[in-house]
Design a protein around this motif. Sequence first.
Motif, PDB file in Angstrom:
ATOM      1  N   ASP A 124       0.843  -1.198   0.000  1.00 48.87           N
ATOM      2  CA  ASP A 124       0.000   0.000   0.000  1.00 48.87           C
ATOM      3  C   ASP A 124       0.879   1.250   0.000  1.00 48.87           C
ATOM      4  OD1 ASP A 124      -2.183   1.620   0.029  1.00 48.87           O
ATOM      5  OD2 ASP A 124      -2.741   1.237   2.111  1.00 48.87           O
ATOM      6  N   GLY A 125       0.554   2.185  -0.891  1.00 50.61           N
ATOM      7  CA  GLY A 125       1.315   3.429  -0.990  1.00 50.61           C
ATOM      8  C   GLY A 125       2.441   3.380  -1.992  1.00 50.61           C
ATOM      9  N   ARG A 126       2.764   2.232  -2.518  1.00 50.06           N
ATOM     10  CA  ARG A 126       3.841   2.128  -3.509  1.00 50.06           C
ATOM     11  C   ARG A 126       3.288   2.328  -4.910  1.00 50.06           C
ATOM     12  NH1 ARG A 126       7.436  -3.088  -1.516  1.00 50.06           N
ATOM     13  NH2 ARG A 126       7.712  -2.432   0.659  1.00 50.06           N
ATOM     14  N   PRO A 127       4.089   2.882  -5.817  1.00 53.36           N
ATOM     15  CA  PRO A 127       3.638   3.043  -7.202  1.00 53.36           C
ATOM     16  C   PRO A 127       3.283   1.698  -7.823  1.00 53.36           C
ATOM     17  CG  PRO A 127       5.629   4.321  -6.794  1.00 53.36           C
ATOM     18  CD  PRO A 127       5.424   3.465  -5.581  1.00 53.36           C
ATOM     19  N   GLY A 128       2.128   1.624  -8.484  1.00 52.99           N
ATOM     20  CA  GLY A 128       1.698   0.385  -9.128  1.00 52.99           C
ATOM     21  C   GLY A 128       0.889  -0.527  -8.244  1.00 52.99           C
ATOM     22  N   ALA A 129       0.629  -0.126  -6.996  1.00 61.71           N
ATOM     23  CA  ALA A 129      -0.137  -0.985  -6.091  1.00 61.71           C
ATOM     24  C   ALA A 129      -1.557  -1.202  -6.595  1.00 61.71           C
ATOM     25  CB  ALA A 129      -0.170  -0.368  -4.690  1.00 61.71           C
ATOM     26  N   ALA A 130      -2.144  -0.175  -7.217  1.00 60.22           N
ATOM     27  CA  ALA A 130      -3.504  -0.312  -7.754  1.00 60.22           C
ATOM     28  C   ALA A 130      -3.557  -1.373  -8.848  1.00 60.22           C
ATOM     29  CB  ALA A 130      -3.999   1.030  -8.293  1.00 60.22           C
ATOM     30  N   GLY A 131      -2.506  -1.457  -9.658  1.00 60.06           N
ATOM     31  CA  GLY A 131      -2.458  -2.485 -10.691  1.00 60.06           C
ATOM     32  C   GLY A 131      -2.420  -3.881 -10.110  1.00 60.06           C
ATOM     33  N   ALA A 132      -1.702  -4.046  -8.984  1.00 59.50           N
ATOM     34  CA  ALA A 132      -1.663  -5.348  -8.312  1.00 59.50           C
ATOM     35  C   ALA A 132      -3.036  -5.730  -7.785  1.00 59.50           C
ATOM     36  CB  ALA A 132      -0.652  -5.307  -7.173  1.00 59.50           C
ATOM     37  N   ALA A 133      -3.792  -4.742  -7.287  1.00 57.09           N
ATOM     38  CA  ALA A 133      -5.141  -5.026  -6.798  1.00 57.09           C
ATOM     39  C   ALA A 133      -6.065  -5.420  -7.946  1.00 57.09           C
ATOM     40  CB  ALA A 133      -5.697  -3.807  -6.067  1.00 57.09           C
ATOM     41  N   GLY A 163     -14.870  -4.756 -17.998  1.00 56.22           N
ATOM     42  CA  GLY A 163     -15.663  -5.939 -17.706  1.00 56.22           C
ATOM     43  C   GLY A 163     -17.139  -5.657 -17.872  1.00 56.22           C
ATOM     44  N   LYS A 164     -17.969  -6.501 -17.296  1.00 57.39           N
ATOM     45  CA  LYS A 164     -19.413  -6.350 -17.446  1.00 57.39           C
ATOM     46  C   LYS A 164     -19.952  -5.108 -16.743  1.00 57.39           C
ATOM     47  CE  LYS A 164     -20.430 -11.234 -18.235  1.00 57.39           C
ATOM     48  NZ  LYS A 164     -21.200 -12.429 -17.818  1.00 57.39           N
ATOM     49  N   ALA A 165     -19.178  -4.538 -15.823  1.00 56.88           N
ATOM     50  CA  ALA A 165     -19.578  -3.288 -15.175  1.00 56.88           C
ATOM     51  C   ALA A 165     -19.163  -2.078 -15.996  1.00 56.88           C
ATOM     52  CB  ALA A 165     -18.976  -3.198 -13.783  1.00 56.88           C
ATOM     53  N   GLY A 166     -18.577  -2.303 -17.159  1.00 60.22           N
ATOM     54  CA  GLY A 166     -18.113  -1.212 -18.005  1.00 60.22           C
ATOM     55  C   GLY A 166     -16.617  -1.035 -17.876  1.00 60.22           C
ATOM     56  N   VAL A 167     -16.178   0.212 -17.971  1.00 63.13           N
ATOM     57  CA  VAL A 167     -14.758   0.541 -17.839  1.00 63.13           C
ATOM     58  C   VAL A 167     -14.549   1.170 -16.466  1.00 63.13           C
ATOM     59  CG1 VAL A 167     -12.837   1.881 -18.760  1.00 63.13           C
ATOM     60  CG2 VAL A 167     -14.496   0.868 -20.327  1.00 63.13           C
ATOM     61  N   VAL A 168     -13.578   0.637 -15.729  1.00 63.19           N
ATOM     62  CA  VAL A 168     -13.260   1.156 -14.403  1.00 63.19           C
ATOM     63  C   VAL A 168     -11.843   1.697 -14.431  1.00 63.19           C
ATOM     64  CG1 VAL A 168     -13.073   0.659 -11.947  1.00 63.19           C
ATOM     65  CG2 VAL A 168     -14.787  -0.534 -13.327  1.00 63.19           C
ATOM     66  N   LEU A 169     -11.693   2.973 -14.098  1.00 65.71           N
ATOM     67  CA  LEU A 169     -10.386   3.605 -13.991  1.00 65.71           C
ATOM     68  C   LEU A 169     -10.035   3.704 -12.512  1.00 65.71           C
ATOM     69  CD1 LEU A 169     -10.865   6.523 -16.555  1.00 65.71           C
ATOM     70  CD2 LEU A 169      -9.945   4.228 -16.973  1.00 65.71           C
ATOM     71  N   VAL A 170      -8.917   3.134 -12.140  1.00 70.18           N
ATOM     72  CA  VAL A 170      -8.486   3.120 -10.737  1.00 70.18           C
ATOM     73  C   VAL A 170      -7.286   4.044 -10.605  1.00 70.18           C
ATOM     74  CG1 VAL A 170      -7.697   1.702  -8.824  1.00 70.18           C
ATOM     75  CG2 VAL A 170      -9.336   0.772 -10.451  1.00 70.18           C
ATOM     76  N   ALA A 171      -7.487   5.127  -9.841  1.00 68.61           N
ATOM     77  CA  ALA A 171      -6.446   6.136  -9.648  1.00 68.61           C
ATOM     78  C   ALA A 171      -5.762   5.921  -8.310  1.00 68.61           C
ATOM     79  CB  ALA A 171      -7.062   7.536  -9.714  1.00 68.61           C
ATOM     80  N   ASP A 172      -4.455   6.112  -8.292  1.00 64.99           N
ATOM     81  CA  ASP A 172      -3.666   5.876  -7.080  1.00 64.99           C
ATOM     82  C   ASP A 172      -2.698   7.035  -6.896  1.00 64.99           C
ATOM     83  OD1 ASP A 172      -2.595   4.759  -4.869  1.00 64.99           O
ATOM     84  OD2 ASP A 172      -1.592   3.097  -5.879  1.00 64.99           O
ATOM     85  N   GLY A 173      -2.600   7.522  -5.673  1.00 62.72           N
ATOM     86  CA  GLY A 173      -1.690   8.625  -5.378  1.00 62.72           C
ATOM     87  C   GLY A 173      -2.408   9.739  -4.643  1.00 62.72           C
ATOM     88  N   ASP A 174      -1.844  10.935  -4.694  1.00 61.07           N
ATOM     89  CA  ASP A 174      -2.490  12.088  -4.069  1.00 61.07           C
ATOM     90  C   ASP A 174      -3.895  12.264  -4.622  1.00 61.07           C
ATOM     91  OD1 ASP A 174      -2.216  14.814  -2.549  1.00 61.07           O
ATOM     92  OD2 ASP A 174      -2.918  15.335  -4.565  1.00 61.07           O
ATOM     93  N   TYR A 175      -4.863  12.466  -3.727  1.00 59.43           N
ATOM     94  CA  TYR A 175      -6.265  12.453  -4.137  1.00 59.43           C
ATOM     95  C   TYR A 175      -6.556  13.446  -5.262  1.00 59.43           C
ATOM     96  CZ  TYR A 175     -11.337  12.793  -3.982  1.00 59.43           C
ATOM     97  OH  TYR A 175     -12.662  12.794  -4.322  1.00 59.43           O
ATOM     98  N   ASP A 260       8.530   6.896  -4.602  1.00 60.94           N
ATOM     99  CA  ASP A 260       8.195   8.016  -3.748  1.00 60.94           C
ATOM    100  C   ASP A 260       8.546   7.650  -2.307  1.00 60.94           C
ATOM    101  OD1 ASP A 260       5.202  10.058  -3.297  1.00 60.94           O
ATOM    102  OD2 ASP A 260       7.170  10.132  -2.376  1.00 60.94           O
ATOM    103  N   ARG A 261       9.567   8.296  -1.744  1.00 61.19           N
ATOM    104  CA  ARG A 261      10.044   7.931  -0.419  1.00 61.19           C
ATOM    105  C   ARG A 261       8.990   8.203   0.648  1.00 61.19           C
ATOM    106  NH1 ARG A 261      15.335   6.697  -0.651  1.00 61.19           N
ATOM    107  NH2 ARG A 261      16.503   7.429  -2.467  1.00 61.19           N
ATOM    108  N   LYS A 262       8.201   9.260   0.469  1.00 59.54           N
ATOM    109  CA  LYS A 262       7.155   9.562   1.459  1.00 59.54           C
ATOM    110  C   LYS A 262       6.115   8.468   1.482  1.00 59.54           C
ATOM    111  CE  LYS A 262       7.583  14.598   1.387  1.00 59.54           C
ATOM    112  NZ  LYS A 262       6.871  15.860   1.122  1.00 59.54           N
ATOM    113  N   SER A 263       5.743   7.987   0.283  1.00 55.48           N
ATOM    114  CA  SER A 263       4.729   6.922   0.248  1.00 55.48           C
ATOM    115  C   SER A 263       5.280   5.608   0.763  1.00 55.48           C
ATOM    116  CB  SER A 263       4.220   6.745  -1.188  1.00 55.48           C
ATOM    117  OG  SER A 263       5.251   6.292  -2.034  1.00 55.48           O
ATOM    118  N   MET A 264       6.606   5.387   0.595  1.00 50.24           N
ATOM    119  CA  MET A 264       7.213   4.166   1.114  1.00 50.24           C
ATOM    120  C   MET A 264       7.202   4.177   2.644  1.00 50.24           C
ATOM    121  SD  MET A 264       8.296   2.167  -1.380  1.00 50.24           S
ATOM    122  CE  MET A 264       9.757   1.291  -0.900  1.00 50.24           C
ATOM    123  N   ARG A 265       7.373   5.391   3.250  1.00 50.38           N
ATOM    124  CA  ARG A 265       7.374   5.481   4.709  1.00 50.38           C
ATOM    125  C   ARG A 265       5.944   5.474   5.255  1.00 50.38           C
ATOM    126  NH1 ARG A 265      11.530   9.397   3.825  1.00 50.38           N
ATOM    127  NH2 ARG A 265       9.976  11.037   4.013  1.00 50.38           N
TER     128      ARG A 265
END
Length: 267
Positions: A124-133, A163-175, A260-265
Amino acid sequence: MAEQKSSGAAQAPKKDIKTVKADQKARRRAEKLEAKERKKAGKANKRGFFKQIGDVFKMTRKYDPSVVWWMVGAFVAALVVGLVIGLLTGSPVLWTLMFIPLGLLAAIIIMNKKAEKAAFAQIDGRPGAAGAALSQLGRGWVVEDEPIAVNPRTQETVFRATGKAGVVLVADGDYNRAKKLADKQRKHMERFLPNVEIRVLQVGKGPSEVELHEVKSTIKRMKKTLNRHEVRAVEQRISSLPKNNLGIPKGVDPYRMRPDRKSMRGR
């Protein structure tokens, strides 16, 4: 001469019988060795399975010590249900014994759920974590291996699943930055997919965000608006779009960016 020939002819079958017997012994010996090797391999696989279960349990308990009590509670609850049914039917011992495997199964399911949450907590908080989910969505969903949009400076990313719910865009990082990046992608795709539901999901711990370990279940609960053939048609339409229009800056490899060192901490 005739007698010598006849004796030689009589000895030849005896040699053949000896050879056949030797071959049979060698074959039986080889079969026994092969059976032993299979047995050893089976035991090794069994030990490997239990070792894997043990490793998962240790990792989960380290992250969430309460997993022990949850597993014990699930096992005991199953036994209680079996005991109650047994008392009602007049066979308490039989029904309690029958519910022991169900109790073990319930405990393992609890552990797997907790283990999945613990695994996501580690990234959690690392770049690419949303892709793993998103990669956990499984059958029925087409997930991009790489983000469709990246902010190379602050490392916000947007991943896409269809998928059957359509297209889902998952954004990760600063809101705010990730939302802006995802909204840009959504508006761009709406021009090419005017009749397709395009949703934006923000990963995070805020009130308008979804935690990483809940991404899969949140998407699975979304209302289905497409059938299987429509999903294929939508994905083909998306694949035909120029890659540069999907927001990945030229010359940027998202997997070679500095973390991102801040997100790693942790924020």
